[in-house]
Design an enzyme around this catalytic site. Structure first.
Site, PDB file in Angstrom:
ATOM      1  N   LYS A  42       0.815  -1.189   0.000  1.00 42.56           N
ATOM      2  CA  LYS A  42       0.000   0.000   0.000  1.00 42.56           C
ATOM      3  C   LYS A  42       0.862   1.257   0.000  1.00 42.56           C
ATOM      4  CE  LYS A  42      -2.607  -2.519   3.381  1.00 42.56           C
ATOM      5  NZ  LYS A  42      -2.884  -2.582   4.819  1.00 42.56           N
ATOM      6  N   GLY A  43       2.140   1.079   0.258  1.00 46.47           N
ATOM      7  CA  GLY A  43       3.026   2.226   0.486  1.00 46.47           C
ATOM      8  C   GLY A  43       3.093   3.236  -0.641  1.00 46.47           C
ATOM      9  N   GLU A  98       7.048   2.536  -6.778  1.00 43.39           N
ATOM     10  CA  GLU A  98       7.340   2.008  -5.438  1.00 43.39           C
ATOM     11  C   GLU A  98       7.610   3.183  -4.488  1.00 43.39           C
ATOM     12  OE1 GLU A  98       7.063  -0.077  -3.275  1.00 43.39           O
ATOM     13  OE2 GLU A  98       8.624  -1.607  -3.288  1.00 43.39           O
ATOM     14  N   ASP A  99       7.323   2.982  -3.213  1.00 47.97           N
ATOM     15  CA  ASP A  99       7.603   4.045  -2.248  1.00 47.97           C
ATOM     16  C   ASP A  99       9.091   4.139  -1.938  1.00 47.97           C
ATOM     17  OD1 ASP A  99       7.617   1.580  -0.964  1.00 47.97           O
ATOM     18  OD2 ASP A  99       6.273   2.150   0.649  1.00 47.97           O
ATOM     19  N   ASP A 102      14.774  -0.682  -0.767  1.00 48.62           N
ATOM     20  CA  ASP A 102      15.660  -0.880   0.381  1.00 48.62           C
ATOM     21  C   ASP A 102      16.642  -1.999   0.024  1.00 48.62           C
ATOM     22  OD1 ASP A 102      16.629  -0.794   2.976  1.00 48.62           O
ATOM     23  OD2 ASP A 102      14.978  -1.900   3.847  1.00 48.62           O
ATOM     24  N   LYS A 130      17.298   3.596  -0.688  1.00 47.26           N
ATOM     25  CA  LYS A 130      18.282   3.401   0.401  1.00 47.26           C
ATOM     26  C   LYS A 130      19.354   2.445  -0.128  1.00 47.26           C
ATOM     27  CE  LYS A 130      15.388   2.490   4.102  1.00 47.26           C
ATOM     28  NZ  LYS A 130      15.044   2.070   5.477  1.00 47.26           N
ATOM     29  N   PHE A 151      14.827   4.103   9.155  1.00 47.70           N
ATOM     30  CA  PHE A 151      13.462   3.659   8.885  1.00 47.70           C
ATOM     31  C   PHE A 151      12.556   4.888   8.888  1.00 47.70           C
ATOM     32  CE2 PHE A 151       9.296   1.871   9.713  1.00 47.70           C
ATOM     33  CZ  PHE A 151       9.288   0.815   8.814  1.00 47.70           C
ATOM     34  N   VAL A 152      11.941   5.167   7.744  1.00 44.90           N
ATOM     35  CA  VAL A 152      11.147   6.388   7.620  1.00 44.90           C
ATOM     36  C   VAL A 152       9.651   6.071   7.500  1.00 44.90           C
ATOM     37  CG1 VAL A 152      12.963   7.848   6.666  1.00 44.90           C
ATOM     38  CG2 VAL A 152      11.603   6.427   5.113  1.00 44.90           C
ATOM     39  N   ASP A 158       4.466   3.335   6.197  1.00 45.15           N
ATOM     40  CA  ASP A 158       3.871   3.078   7.508  1.00 45.15           C
ATOM     41  C   ASP A 158       4.865   2.496   8.499  1.00 45.15           C
ATOM     42  OD1 ASP A 158       4.103   0.446   6.298  1.00 45.15           O
ATOM     43  OD2 ASP A 158       2.793  -0.265   7.883  1.00 45.15           O
ATOM     44  N   ARG A 164       0.792   6.591   7.514  1.00 40.59           N
ATOM     45  CA  ARG A 164       0.753   6.715   6.047  1.00 40.59           C
ATOM     46  C   ARG A 164       0.223   8.086   5.626  1.00 40.59           C
ATOM     47  NH1 ARG A 164       1.733   1.607   3.833  1.00 40.59           N
ATOM     48  NH2 ARG A 164       0.818  -0.167   4.917  1.00 40.59           N
TER      49      ARG A 164
HETATM   50  P1  5GP Z   1      12.940  -4.201  -0.070  1.00 47.37           P
HETATM   51  O1  5GP Z   1      12.479  -5.501  -0.636  1.00 47.37           O
HETATM   52  O2  5GP Z   1      13.531  -3.264  -1.091  1.00 47.37           O
HETATM   53  O3  5GP Z   1      13.871  -4.402   1.087  1.00 47.37           O
HETATM   54  O4  5GP Z   1      11.694  -3.564   0.609  1.00 47.37           O
HETATM   55  C1  5GP Z   1      10.905  -2.604   0.048  1.00 47.37           C
HETATM   56  C2  5GP Z   1       9.706  -2.406   0.939  1.00 47.37           C
HETATM   57  O5  5GP Z   1      10.078  -2.417   2.314  1.00 47.37           O
HETATM   58  C3  5GP Z   1       9.093  -1.049   0.709  1.00 47.37           C
HETATM   59  O6  5GP Z   1       8.127  -1.080  -0.286  1.00 47.37           O
HETATM   60  C4  5GP Z   1       8.507  -0.744   2.070  1.00 47.37           C
HETATM   61  O7  5GP Z   1       7.231  -1.307   2.173  1.00 47.37           O
HETATM   62  C5  5GP Z   1       9.428  -1.431   3.041  1.00 47.37           C
HETATM   63  N1  5GP Z   1      10.431  -0.503   3.581  1.00 47.37           N
HETATM   64  C6  5GP Z   1      11.756  -0.475   3.333  1.00 47.37           C
HETATM   65  N2  5GP Z   1      12.353   0.521   3.990  1.00 47.37           N
HETATM   66  C7  5GP Z   1      11.374   1.161   4.669  1.00 47.37           C
HETATM   67  C8  5GP Z   1      11.359   2.315   5.523  1.00 47.37           C
HETATM   68  O8  5GP Z   1      12.366   2.982   5.811  1.00 47.37           O
HETATM   69  N3  5GP Z   1      10.147   2.659   6.033  1.00 47.37           N
HETATM   70  C9  5GP Z   1       9.003   1.985   5.757  1.00 47.37           C
HETATM   71  N4  5GP Z   1       7.887   2.423   6.310  1.00 47.37           N
HETATM   72  N5  5GP Z   1       8.983   0.901   4.948  1.00 47.37           N
HETATM   73  C10 5GP Z   1      10.157   0.510   4.411  1.00 47.37           C
END
Ligand code: 5GP
Length: 180
Positions: A42-43, A98-99, A102, A130, A151-152, A158, A164
């Protein structure tokens, strides 16, 4: 500022300026084409809503939901599609929104999956990146802000389904994590 935040990382003005800039670049790059914007639930919802309203070429919208962190703040690396796209993407220009990228594990899985459906093109637009935490080899085609390893929350992002709706992006006070 929301009382649960320790600091604001990106203000509403910084975000809206960047969203307009990204939308401008996207409109230019895809000039003469239409695109299917795929939001990852949902991000990405808030970012997507602002982004598409600033894109000037024809846009369709679809959503996909994948398993995420849940309450913990670490990626498990296991990705599962919880809700698939409604539309066929074969032959279409697909822009995944994508939001935040990471570890990149979510997007790597998703891109592999979507590319088997033979889109005309497949690109990624993320608001935040990131890169220091990257585990999978994923490079966003459009990135709003490169941020440090914090972590934001806010603007769609969220913590345990809260925050959110914040208009800015910020870092939570450490004591908030121990409360939930
Ligand atoms: P990845 O697979 O790239 O590690 O994860 C991506 C997802 O992890 C993002 O779509 C988000 O939902 C969550 N995520 C990663 N870092 C953060 C963060 O700093 N804050 C929040 N709220 N969600 C994050």
């Amino acid at each position: 500022m929301h009382s649960d935040l320790r600091e604001i990382m990106l203000t509403e003005e910084q975000i809206s300026g960047k969203v307009k800039e990204l939308a401008g670049r996207i409109s230019e790059d895809y000039q003469g084409n239409s695109i299917l914007v795929v939001g990852i639930l949902k991000g990405a919802v808030i970012f997507l809503a602002d982004l598409v309203r600033n894109i000037t070429i024809p846009v369709s919208i679809d959503f996909i939901a994948v398993s995420s962190y849940g309450k913990a703040s670490e990626s498990s690396g296991v990705v599962q599609i919880l809700k698939d796209l409604d539309q066929i993407i074969e032959g279409r220009h697909v822009l995944v929104v994508e939001d935040i990228v990471d570890t990149g594990l979510t997007l790597k899985y998703l891109l592999e999956n979507l590319s088997t459906r033979k889109p005309a093109s497949l690109k990624i637009c993320t608001l935040l990146d990131k890169p220091t935490r990257r585990k999978a080899d994923v490079v966003p085609d459009y990135n709003g802000f490169t941020i440090p390893d914090e972590f934001v929350v806010g603007y769609g992002l969220d913590y345990a389904e809260k925050y959110r709706n914040l208009r800015e992006i910020g870092v939570l006070k450490p004591e908030i994590y121990s409360k939930i």
